[in-house]
Design an enzyme around this catalytic site. Structure first.
Site, mmCIF file in Angstrom:
data_model
loop_
_atom_site.group_PDB
_atom_site.id
_atom_site.type_symbol
_atom_site.label_atom_id
_atom_site.label_comp_id
_atom_site.label_asym_id
_atom_site.label_seq_id
_atom_site.Cartn_x
_atom_site.Cartn_y
_atom_site.Cartn_z
ATOM 1 N N ARG A 33 -6.060 13.722 20.016
ATOM 2 C CA ARG A 33 -5.008 12.907 20.658
ATOM 3 C C ARG A 33 -5.184 12.920 22.184
ATOM 4 O O ARG A 33 -5.051 11.897 22.838
ATOM 5 C CB ARG A 33 -3.618 13.448 20.315
ATOM 6 C CG ARG A 33 -3.344 13.584 18.836
ATOM 7 C CD ARG A 33 -2.689 12.349 18.223
ATOM 8 N NE ARG A 33 -2.231 12.664 16.885
ATOM 9 C CZ ARG A 33 -2.966 12.516 15.776
ATOM 10 N NH1 ARG A 33 -4.193 12.029 15.847
ATOM 11 N NH2 ARG A 33 -2.475 12.833 14.591
ATOM 12 N N GLU A 179 5.523 18.505 1.412
ATOM 13 C CA GLU A 179 4.909 17.255 1.880
ATOM 14 C C GLU A 179 3.703 16.857 1.039
ATOM 15 O O GLU A 179 2.592 17.305 1.293
ATOM 16 C CB GLU A 179 4.492 17.396 3.357
ATOM 17 C CG GLU A 179 3.844 16.120 3.893
ATOM 18 C CD GLU A 179 3.465 16.184 5.373
ATOM 19 O OE1 GLU A 179 3.707 17.226 6.016
ATOM 20 O OE2 GLU A 179 2.918 15.198 5.880
ATOM 21 N N LYS A 221 9.112 15.658 2.143
ATOM 22 C CA LYS A 221 8.507 14.816 3.188
ATOM 23 C C LYS A 221 7.437 13.940 2.548
ATOM 24 O O LYS A 221 6.275 14.339 2.460
ATOM 25 C CB LYS A 221 7.922 15.700 4.292
ATOM 26 C CG LYS A 221 7.177 14.935 5.374
ATOM 27 C CD LYS A 221 6.989 15.769 6.627
ATOM 28 C CE LYS A 221 6.098 15.061 7.630
ATOM 29 N NZ LYS A 221 6.118 15.687 8.951
ATOM 30 N N SER A 263 5.033 9.473 9.110
ATOM 31 C CA SER A 263 4.699 8.101 9.509
ATOM 32 C C SER A 263 3.296 7.719 9.043
ATOM 33 O O SER A 263 3.041 6.527 8.795
ATOM 34 C CB SER A 263 4.888 7.875 11.012
ATOM 35 O OG SER A 263 4.118 8.741 11.795
ATOM 36 N N GLY A 264 2.384 8.657 8.970
ATOM 37 C CA GLY A 264 1.121 8.466 8.264
ATOM 38 C C GLY A 264 0.142 7.439 8.807
ATOM 39 O O GLY A 264 -0.752 7.019 8.084
ATOM 40 N N GLY A 265 0.336 7.012 10.059
ATOM 41 C CA GLY A 265 -0.595 6.012 10.611
ATOM 42 C C GLY A 265 0.021 4.622 10.709
ATOM 43 O O GLY A 265 -0.635 3.685 11.174
ATOM 44 N N ARG A 295 2.952 11.012 14.806
ATOM 45 C CA ARG A 295 2.416 9.931 15.637
ATOM 46 C C ARG A 295 3.461 8.901 16.041
ATOM 47 O O ARG A 295 3.480 8.440 17.185
ATOM 48 C CB ARG A 295 1.250 9.246 14.899
ATOM 49 C CG ARG A 295 -0.011 10.068 14.937
ATOM 50 C CD ARG A 295 -1.010 9.632 13.886
ATOM 51 N NE ARG A 295 -0.633 10.100 12.554
ATOM 52 C CZ ARG A 295 -1.351 9.862 11.451
ATOM 53 N NH1 ARG A 295 -2.467 9.167 11.538
ATOM 54 N NH2 ARG A 295 -0.957 10.329 10.289
HETATM 55 P P1 13P Z 1 2.611 11.613 11.050
HETATM 56 O O1 13P Z 1 4.039 11.132 11.189
HETATM 57 O O2 13P Z 1 1.763 11.346 12.268
HETATM 58 O O3 13P Z 1 1.990 11.212 9.754
HETATM 59 O O4 13P Z 1 2.693 13.199 11.040
HETATM 60 C C1 13P Z 1 3.631 13.799 10.264
HETATM 61 C C2 13P Z 1 3.098 15.052 9.746
HETATM 62 O O5 13P Z 1 3.689 16.091 9.924
HETATM 63 C C3 13P Z 1 1.859 15.006 8.951
HETATM 64 O O6 13P Z 1 1.689 16.213 8.292
#
Ligand code: 13P
Length: 332
Positions: A33, A179, A221, A263-265, A295
């Site tokens: 990042r 998650e 999550k 958010s995953g991208g 992100r």
């Molecule tokens: P993102 O929202 O960037 O996907 O990250 C969340 C997260 O904790 C991924 O493990």
């Protein structure tokens, strides 16, 4: 195990109007990042960046908890008083959290699939993390969609890891964020994402029950149900919102207090709009729906900060946090 404490922590994490800041990037990931904004990743620059986020004025109005990486949990503010981050956050009523998995590795016997590691020594690490102030934890399992995958083997192995982690957390009075992430990478359409999400959530809750995990004391999550990134047909906001809620209704028991999406991208705007639509169109769900974004909360803040501009970074972070707080109530 203190059931009352676990239930209170879990419901505080998903309180209406608030969500979680995922600031638990591992050192290699935050390095990537920082390289996008041409900032060198050092112990000091990582400390300074996290300080910029955590000291943002009134962030606690929208943020219920922060997930940190081991290094960050041990760091302090960069001002003269050097307040430990765990104390800074707790004093603002923001729950300190810790990523405890050690990453997704290749799964033996399953080409192109991953298994999350980190169970060895976890019981002892959790005791230390609780003493340091952590009140919740995170473990991310990764499921990939591709030719003939995910396999049942991969889904079951990852569900098993999540359940063993979750029961160890609860033993230490730490709320586990569970998650299971279905990756957005690929050409698959939203129907495939729906099927895989359904199957994975179904298996995860079966195995959590088998391991006697107290569902009132976890936060789920998940990914949203969404078109693959390279799919020609990108589903619109209402479709993502409806299919995601359907997958949750099919599989998530009502005892679970809340669901905080990754958010995953997705773009930062999409992540907010999807969450808003789910909350606006579903007023009587058994669980609160909120965010646990990495992100989507930090992309603008990283650019604004650029290694030196704290005010601009904080302004961008607070703006995203506020909008996602509103989206968690369907008020955008
Ligand atoms: P993102 O929202 O960037 O996907 O990250 C969340 C997260 O904790 C991924 O493990």
């Amino acid at each position: 195990m203190n059931e009352q404490l676990l239930m209170k922590t879990a419901s505080d994490m998903v309180k209406k109007g608030k969500g979680i800041l995922a600031a638990d990037e591992s050192t290699p990931t935050i390095g990537k990042r920082f390289s996008q904004i041409a900032v060198e990743s050092t112990f000091e620059s990582r400390n300074e960046y996290r300080d910029m986020l955590f000291t943002a004025d009134k962030m606690e109005e929208y943020i219920s908890g922060v997930i940190m990486y081991d290094e960050t949990l041990r760091q302090s503010t960069t001002s003269n008083d050097k307040t430990p981050f765990t104390k800074l956050l707790s004093d603002k009523n923001v729950l300190p959290g810790i990523k405890v998995d050690t990453g997704a590795k290749n799964l033996a016997g399953a080409p192109n699939e991953k298994i999350t590691e980190g169970l060895d020594g976890l019981r002892e690490r959790l005791v230390e993390y609780y003493e340091m102030g952590a009140r919740f934890a995170k473990w991310r399992a990764v499921i990939t969609i591709g030719d003939s995958i995910p396999s049942d083997h991969c889904i079951v192995a990852n569900a098993h890891g999540l359940a063993r982690y979750a029961s160890l957390c609860q033993e230490s009075n730490i709320v586990p964020i569970v998650e299971p992430e279905i990756l957005m990478d690929g050409e698959h359409n939203i129907d495939t994402c729906y099927e895989v999400t359904n199957k994975t959530l179904d298996c995860v809750f079966d195995v959590l029950k088998l391991h006697n995990v107290m569902l009132e004391g976890i936060v789920l999550k998940p990914n949203m149900v969404i078109s693959g990134m390279e799919c020609d047909q990108q589903a619109n906001v209402d479709t993502v919102s409806e299919m995601t809620v359907n997958a949750l209704k099919e599989n998530v028991p009502s005892e679970v207090p809340g669901i905080a999406f990754l958010s995953g991208g997705q773009s930062s705007d999409d992540a907010t709009l999807h969450l808003n639509s789910m909350n606006k169109n579903n007023v009587s769900l058994p669980w609160n729906l909120t965010f646990s974004y990495g992100r989507a909360l930090q992309a603008d803040a990283l650019i604004g900060w650029g290694g030196e501009n704290r005010e601009k970074g904080q302004e961008a972070f607070l703006n995203r946090a506020k909008n996602n707080g509103l989206a968690s109530m369907g008020m955008l």
